[in-house]
Design a protein around this motif. Structure first.
Motif, PDB file in Angstrom:
ATOM      1  N   ARG A   2       0.831  -1.330   0.223  1.00 56.56           N
ATOM      2  CA  ARG A   2       0.118  -0.340  -0.090  1.00 56.56           C
ATOM      3  C   ARG A   2       1.168   1.581   0.748  1.00 56.56           C
ATOM      4  O   ARG A   2       0.661   2.410  -0.962  1.00 56.56           O
ATOM      5  N   ILE A   3       2.179   0.986   0.404  1.00 54.47           N
ATOM      6  CA  ILE A   3       2.694   2.309   0.760  1.00 54.47           C
ATOM      7  C   ILE A   3       3.052   2.561  -0.534  1.00 54.47           C
ATOM      8  O   ILE A   3       3.748   3.662  -1.005  1.00 54.47           O
ATOM      9  N   MET A   4       3.722   1.639  -1.419  1.00 52.75           N
ATOM     10  CA  MET A   4       4.511   2.044  -2.433  1.00 52.75           C
ATOM     11  C   MET A   4       3.594   2.606  -3.906  1.00 52.75           C
ATOM     12  O   MET A   4       3.768   3.225  -4.288  1.00 52.75           O
ATOM     13  N   ARG A   5       1.875   1.770  -3.843  1.00 52.25           N
ATOM     14  CA  ARG A   5       0.729   2.728  -4.822  1.00 52.25           C
ATOM     15  C   ARG A   5       0.869   4.280  -4.325  1.00 52.25           C
ATOM     16  O   ARG A   5       0.296   4.914  -5.479  1.00 52.25           O
ATOM     17  N   VAL A   6       0.940   4.429  -2.557  1.00 54.68           N
ATOM     18  CA  VAL A   6       0.818   5.866  -2.267  1.00 54.68           C
ATOM     19  C   VAL A   6       1.841   6.636  -2.669  1.00 54.68           C
ATOM     20  O   VAL A   6       1.546   7.493  -3.155  1.00 54.68           O
ATOM     21  N   LEU A   8       4.421   6.146  -5.467  1.00 50.01           N
ATOM     22  CA  LEU A   8       3.366   5.852  -6.714  1.00 50.01           C
ATOM     23  C   LEU A   8       2.709   7.018  -6.977  1.00 50.01           C
ATOM     24  O   LEU A   8       2.852   7.950  -8.227  1.00 50.01           O
ATOM     25  N   LEU A   9       1.276   7.242  -6.879  1.00 47.47           N
ATOM     26  CA  LEU A   9       0.667   8.339  -6.903  1.00 47.47           C
ATOM     27  C   LEU A   9       1.126   9.162  -6.810  1.00 47.47           C
ATOM     28  O   LEU A   9       0.888  10.400  -7.444  1.00 47.47           O
ATOM     29  N   VAL A  10       1.399   9.906  -5.465  1.00 47.09           N
ATOM     30  CA  VAL A  10       2.236  11.184  -5.359  1.00 47.09           C
ATOM     31  C   VAL A  10       3.329  11.355  -6.695  1.00 47.09           C
ATOM     32  O   VAL A  10       3.433  12.299  -6.961  1.00 47.09           O
ATOM     33  N   SER A  11       3.680  11.257  -6.733  1.00 47.14           N
ATOM     34  CA  SER A  11       4.963  10.697  -7.798  1.00 47.14           C
ATOM     35  C   SER A  11       4.955  11.103  -8.943  1.00 47.14           C
ATOM     36  O   SER A  11       4.811  12.243  -9.675  1.00 47.14           O
ATOM     37  N   VAL A  12       3.422  10.645  -9.738  1.00 45.59           N
ATOM     38  CA  VAL A  12       2.802  10.423 -10.840  1.00 45.59           C
ATOM     39  C   VAL A  12       2.558  12.043 -10.809  1.00 45.59           C
ATOM     40  O   VAL A  12       2.239  12.989 -11.261  1.00 45.59           O
ATOM     41  N   GLY A  13       1.455  12.594  -9.512  1.00 45.97           N
ATOM     42  CA  GLY A  13       0.815  13.654  -9.252  1.00 45.97           C
ATOM     43  C   GLY A  13       1.983  14.580  -9.453  1.00 45.97           C
ATOM     44  O   GLY A  13       1.293  16.446 -10.444  1.00 45.97           O
TER      45      GLY A  13
END
Length: 60
Positions: A2-6, A8-13
């Protein structure tokens, strides 16, 4: 996982915001100059970022 997904989403944003996909793009600027005078030569330059009416410049 779950931390990896968060992360990744922050980086893409952050990438989307940096390239201007959410609105007006950020425009990088750069300048370089060379001056020759009686006291010798002078080399200067700088880099900056501009977005709308806001600009940040570093150099001389």
């Amino acid at each position: 996982m779950r931390i990896m997904r968060v992360l990744l989403l922050v980086s893409v944003g952050a990438v989307l915001a940096g390239c201007g996909a959410d609105g007006e793009p950020i425009q990088p600027t750069m300048n370089a100059n060379i001056g020759v005078g009686s006291s010798g030569t002078h080399v200067g330059g700088g880099i900056g970022l501009r977005r709308g009416g806001l600009g940040i410049y570093l150099g001389r």
